[in-house]
Design a protein around this motif. Structure first.
Motif, short mmCIF file in Angstrom:
data_model
loop_
_atom_site.label_atom_id
_atom_site.label_comp_id
_atom_site.label_asym_id
_atom_site.label_seq_id
_atom_site.Cartn_x
_atom_site.Cartn_y
_atom_site.Cartn_z
N ASN A 155 -9.42 -9.05 1.00
CA ASN A 155 -9.01 -8.00 0.21
C ASN A 155 -8.64 -6.96 1.61
O ASN A 155 -7.54 -6.28 1.27
N ALA A 156 -9.37 -6.96 2.74
CA ALA A 156 -9.03 -5.87 3.63
C ALA A 156 -7.58 -6.01 4.16
O ALA A 156 -6.50 -5.05 4.26
N PHE A 157 -7.12 -7.37 4.26
CA PHE A 157 -5.56 -7.51 4.80
C PHE A 157 -4.62 -7.35 3.45
O PHE A 157 -3.55 -6.73 3.99
N GLU A 158 -5.00 -7.79 2.60
CA GLU A 158 -4.13 -7.50 1.31
C GLU A 158 -3.95 -5.81 1.07
O GLU A 158 -2.81 -5.40 0.87
N ARG A 161 -1.92 -4.31 3.65
CA ARG A 161 -0.60 -5.04 3.51
C ARG A 161 -0.17 -5.86 5.04
O ARG A 161 0.80 -5.15 5.76
N VAL A 162 -1.14 -6.47 5.59
CA VAL A 162 -0.91 -7.08 6.94
C VAL A 162 0.58 -7.80 6.57
O VAL A 162 0.42 -8.78 5.89
N ALA A 163 1.41 -7.71 7.75
CA ALA A 163 2.49 -8.80 7.66
C ALA A 163 2.60 -9.28 9.06
O ALA A 163 1.99 -9.06 9.92
N PHE A 188 -2.25 -15.47 9.27
CA PHE A 188 -1.29 -14.69 8.86
C PHE A 188 -0.24 -14.25 9.74
O PHE A 188 1.03 -13.47 9.51
N GLY A 189 -0.19 -14.66 11.01
CA GLY A 189 0.89 -14.51 12.04
C GLY A 189 0.90 -13.23 12.52
O GLY A 189 1.89 -12.68 13.09
N ALA A 190 -0.24 -12.41 12.57
CA ALA A 190 -0.63 -11.27 13.43
C ALA A 190 -0.56 -11.48 14.78
O ALA A 190 -0.82 -12.39 15.27
N GLU A 191 -0.28 -10.59 15.56
CA GLU A 191 -0.66 -10.27 17.02
C GLU A 191 -2.13 -9.83 17.00
O GLU A 191 -2.19 -8.50 16.72
N VAL A 192 -3.10 -10.32 17.48
CA VAL A 192 -4.65 -10.24 17.22
C VAL A 192 -5.14 -9.65 18.38
O VAL A 192 -5.07 -10.47 19.41
N GLY A 231 0.17 1.47 20.06
CA GLY A 231 -0.85 1.54 19.06
C GLY A 231 -0.98 0.24 18.03
O GLY A 231 0.16 -0.59 18.29
N PHE A 232 -1.82 0.19 17.21
CA PHE A 232 -1.96 -0.95 16.29
C PHE A 232 -1.54 -0.79 14.80
O PHE A 232 -1.53 0.55 14.59
N ASP A 233 -0.74 -1.87 14.27
CA ASP A 233 -0.50 -1.52 12.91
C ASP A 233 -1.58 -1.24 11.84
O ASP A 233 -1.70 -0.52 10.87
N VAL A 234 -2.83 -2.17 12.24
CA VAL A 234 -3.92 -2.39 11.18
C VAL A 234 -5.16 -2.57 12.11
O VAL A 234 -5.23 -3.23 13.15
#
Ligand SMILES: [Zn+2]
Length: 339
Positions: A155-158, A161-163, A188-192, A231-234
């Protein structure tokens, strides 16, 4: 049937006793329980504090049982008999505007299995059929460990809207929710970047994930700005620590989203409000999940995208010992083997 019943507040108020089996009301199913988890919310019920004050005693404990459907109330699809299921703890009201839009996580009138009604630390539990979610071939203990944590993180990712390719920071990455968040972000292919108080071994992190350890928020801020000056997107915060969440929000890029999903948390948060406003940041609270998100989360577990870690296991008769040892237990979900 055997059931772990809380008859008065405090750990001494728990006893495992014989009880009459529940009968399924219309729209409910009976589940023969294989496993149930130990959760912080149980401890609140036992202590009679916080969200646990909603429980009326005596109460059968247990939020997240997994087992097999063995009886059906009126109106339930006969095909559900013998189905392997896991119980979604939060029951949406089904009548409000959020429920009408299938945004059950945002239902303001949710009740919880093991809090507002008898739970699954028992050989048999009655739950609404909609809350008994098919688990396919997922083993009971894995389903119990996954059913509350993985959907919240999803739910947090959705919600954020993590892409693919987004820069995602997970704070509090060492715990159960943090591990799930880190695994899903990588999936989900994020840079983590996975941040925690103590070092997480590289072997514990999904491939490509950068782990950072910081003992306080100031050290975290310094490491984050060095790692990603842009900075970070999410940011997904499951630390529940106000200064850590503040550091995460500060590390957000333009239009960045911080999602806060920690049950145990500080009551105060300090933000640079001008930075928050000028850089169009957002802060979102996520505390449960929609029914569809639970089904999607279980699909991700079945596909191996995220595998909850199992910790200590106890038989039902020793559930009191499981609650007593919960705070100091080794990492992983504490599981009660009911049958
Ligand atoms: Zn509702």
């Amino acid at each position: 049937m055997r059931a772990a019943v809380l008859s008065s507040h405090g750990l001494d108020g728990i006893s495992v006793i014989e009880r009459d089996e529940p009968r399924p009301a219309p729209g409910e199913v009976l589940v023969r329980v294989e496993t149930v988890g130990v959760n912080q919310l149980d401890l609140n019920v036992i202590a009679g504090r916080g969200p646990g004050t909603a429980a009326r005693l005596p109460r059968v404990l247990g939020l997240d049982p997994a087992g097999i459907v063995v009886a059906l109330g009126d109106g339930v699809d006969p095909a559900r008999l013998d189905e392997a299921v896991v119980v979604k703890p939060n029951i949406a009201c089904g009548a409000c505007a959020a429920c009408a839009q299938e945004r059950e996580a945002d239902c303001p009138a949710q009740t919880v299995v093991g809090v507002h009604r008898d739970g699954g630390a028992a050989e048999i539990v009655a739950v609404p059929a909609k809350n008994a979610i098919a688990r396919g071939g997922i083993p009971a203990e894995i389903a119990t460990a996954a059913v509350h944590s993985v959907p919240i993180v999803l739910n947090a990712f959705e919600t954020a809207r993590v892409a693919e390719g987004d820069r995602v920071l997970v704070t509090g990455a060492g715990g159960t929710l943090g591990r799930a968040a880190t695994a899903l972000a990588a999936h989900f292919g994020a840079e983590v970047v996975a941040a925690s108080r103590s070092v997480i071994a590289a072997s514990e992190l999904p491939e490509g994930v950068v782990g950072i350890a910081a003992t306080d928020a100031a050290a975290l801020r310094a490491q984050l700005s060095e790692r990603h000056p842009g900075g970070f997107d999410v940011v997904i915060d499951v630390s529940g620590h106000g200064p850590t969440l503040g550091a995460g929000v500060a590390a957000l890029a333009w239009n960045g989203r911080a999602v806060f999903c920690a049950a145990v948390s500080d009551r105060t948060l300090e933000l640079d409000t001008l930075d928050f406003y000028l850089r169009r940041k957002r802060l979102i609270g996520v505390a449960s999940a929609d029914y569809a998100q639970v089904r999607r989360a279980l699909d991700l577990v079945a596909a191996g995208a995220v595998t909850p870690r199992i910790g200590a296991r106890y038989p039902l008769d020793e559930i009191g010992r499981a609650y007593r040892g919960f705070a100091g237990s080794p990492p992983g979900k504490v599981i009660i083997d009911v049958s």
